[in-house]
Design a protein around this motif. Structure first.
Motif, PDB file in Angstrom:
ATOM      1  N   ARG A 158       0.824  -1.215   0.000  1.00 36.04           N
ATOM      2  CA  ARG A 158       0.000   0.000   0.000  1.00 36.04           C
ATOM      3  C   ARG A 158       0.855   1.261   0.000  1.00 36.04           C
ATOM      4  NH1 ARG A 158      -4.898   0.360   4.167  1.00 36.04           N
ATOM      5  NH2 ARG A 158      -5.778  -1.036   2.587  1.00 36.04           N
ATOM      6  N   GLU A 199      -2.588  -6.509   5.985  1.00 40.17           N
ATOM      7  CA  GLU A 199      -1.944  -5.693   4.971  1.00 40.17           C
ATOM      8  C   GLU A 199      -0.486  -6.119   4.838  1.00 40.17           C
ATOM      9  OE1 GLU A 199      -2.118  -3.166   1.944  1.00 40.17           O
ATOM     10  OE2 GLU A 199      -3.821  -3.328   3.331  1.00 40.17           O
ATOM     11  N   ARG A 212       0.733   1.742  -6.263  1.00 39.71           N
ATOM     12  CA  ARG A 212      -0.613   1.293  -6.602  1.00 39.71           C
ATOM     13  C   ARG A 212      -1.345   2.472  -7.233  1.00 39.71           C
ATOM     14  NH1 ARG A 212      -3.095  -2.266  -1.590  1.00 39.71           N
ATOM     15  NH2 ARG A 212      -1.355  -3.726  -1.357  1.00 39.71           N
TER      16      ARG A 212
END
Length: 501
Positions: free
Chosen positions: A49, A68, A378
């Motif tokens: 992330r 995550e 991302r």
């Protein structure tokens, strides 16, 4: 630290998938679990992330654990750039490119420090670790400075389970040989054996289980069947071959993928495994090209090198003719760069030669410049139609050194990312180029792209196949099927009591 480490008798014995299964099994038992692999060698990477790069397998395992992904789950990633050199990714960021010899000589102590730091970080956030080894723990020419198998088990102080692949044959020799080459101290860490990828009647193997346990003194924790229809992404080129060879070749839609020596992020192709009327085949040279309904040029870790190979195999002529004959082509990342007229290595970051140039395929009016700074992020983009009207949101991730510029602004971009043009879209999607990995994981977009091909072939359009939902369901199926055949209670007992042994 509590955890278990899976080591294999060889590469591609199924460690990654079994670690994924254990992450979901432990999560289902409400255990706070995380995956870990100290060092990965793969061009199939995953962007976290925060825009860092780790091995794809640990990203997938984190998804299975419903957490995550972080750089501490795979702090060292080696991305091969040639037969001898690899880019070293340290804590998610490119460090430098080293030969295997220099890496071994210069990076060992730094690697140990990185691993210890990562284990400490994970121990502070999670209660259990599922640790994956690499290759075999008995590569005797390398073991004095290895940082991915028994050395990691020692640093984490966890028990080890040995995984053997019965599908490839020689399972008894591989198990016995591996144990024989371990030191007595290393062997004492091995608390069990998993026989993986079994096909057929298990009763025929019961005497084999008895023999393994009697001869080695190690418990066979379970025999895992050859699991089918799992939407679990692979890690490296070995799993690439296995997964796509197992996909039927009888689909009416024939998609040819240009086989590249340094293919990267081939998981871009995996959604096609679950489209019943699609057949994927890899094309090595012009004689194998045929008459495909679409061609995909995938990503690569070395664009200049792989483009040169395409030319040596005379595929560049086939691709140019195919494009001129109204063929459908999608270039992803390095494949996108190849579509253009020219590639210029301004920084020497792709070839090691500053200012090196090479002509592209000449299919799209593009020029690509290679810089020093890698982009890993991302991303979300707005799909742009020919009138530049925004429509569907496309999600993906970018990992690239190159910057690609359209020479003709009349050519439409594929996406708008933060109001900036990205990619190229020629002739209403007949020729597409983009830096967005996971383009085909966008279910609605992939279905629309395939339906255009279906229409051209006189086939019926298909409804959207939502693979995002299928992915988590596949984790569940994997966990349930694995839990049926593995003695999970024994594993947890070994983990929980290891510190007091």
């Amino acid at each position: 630290m509590k955890g278990i480490m899976l080591q294999g008798t060889a590469s591609d014995v199924g460690k990654s998938v079994l670690c994924t299964a254990l992450c979901r099994i432990f999560q289902r038992r409400n255990l706070k679990v995380a995956p870990f692999k100290s060092q990965n060698m793969s061009n199939n990477s995953y962007v976290t992330r925060d825009g860092k790069e780790i091995g794809r397998a640990q990203g997938v395992q984190a998804e299975a654990a419903k957490i995550e992904a972080s750089v501490f789950m795979n702090p060292i990633l080696l991305k091969p750039r040639s037969d001898c050199d690899s880019e070293v990714i340290r804590f998610g960021t490119s460090f430098e490119t080293l030969s295997g010899k220099n890496y071994r000589e210069q990076f060992y102590q730094k690697g140990i420090e990185i691993i210890v730091e990562s284990l400490q970080e994970l121990e502070s956030d999670y209660d259990y670790l599922v640790i994956e080894g690499a290759g075999s723990p008995v590569e005797v020419n390398l073991n004095d400075r290895e940082i991915v198998n028994m050395k990691v088990a020692e640093l984490a102080d966890v028990p080890v389970v040995l995984v053997a692949d019965i599908d490839r044959g020689g399972v008894f020799a591989s198990i016995v040989g591996t144990l024989a080459l371990l030191s007595e101290e290393e062997k004492s860490r091995v608390v069990g054996i998993i026989v993986n990828k079994f096909r057929g009647d298990l009763s025929l193997f019961e005497s084999g289980i008895d023999w393994i346990e009697e001869y080695t003194g190690k418990k066979v924790i379970g025999v895992v069947p050859h699991l089918q229809d799992m939407t679990i992404e692979g890690e490296d080129s070995l799993s690439l071959t296995t997964q796509f060879q197992s996909k039927k070749r009888s689909g009416e839609i024939d998609i040819a993928v240009i086989e590249l020596p340094y293919i990267s992020n081939y998981t871009d192709l995996e959604p096609f495994r679950f489209e019943e009327d699609v057949s994927i085949r890899f094309v090595r040279d012009q004689t194998e090209f045929g008459q495909p309904d679409a061609v995909i040029i995938p990503g690569t870790k070395s664009t200049f090198h792989d483009l040169k190979v395409i030319k040596e195999r005379q595929l560049h002529r086939k691709l140019k003719e195919y494009a001129q004959d109204s063929g459908t082509i999608v270039g992803l990342c390095g494949g996108y760069q190849m579509l253009g007229d020219e590639l210029i290595d301004k920084a020497g970051s792709d070839t090691g030669i500053v200012g090196n140039k090479q002509q592209g395929l000449g299919i799209a009016p593009l020029v690509t410049y290679f810089h020093n700074q890698k982009k890993t992020i991302r991303s979300k983009g707005i799909l742009v139609d020919k009138e530049n009207k925004a429509s569907t949101v496309i999600e993906g991730y970018e990992i690239h050194l190159g910057e690609t510029v359209r020479k003709n602004n009349e050519v439409s971009p594929l996406l708008l990312v933060n109001d900036e043009a990205e990619g190229v879209n020629i002739d209403q999607g007949r020729i597409i180029g983009t830096y967005f990995h996971s383009l085909f994981h966008n279910d609605e977009w992939r279905t629309d792209w395939l339906n255009k091909i279906r229409e051209q072939k006189g086939m019926e359009k298909q409804a959207v196949n939502y693979l995002h939902d299928e992915k988590d369901a596949s984790f569940e199926r994997l966990a349930k099927q694995t839990e049926k055949v593995l003695d999970i209670d024994y594993l947890l007992e070994m983990i929980d009591n290891w510190g007091s042994r």
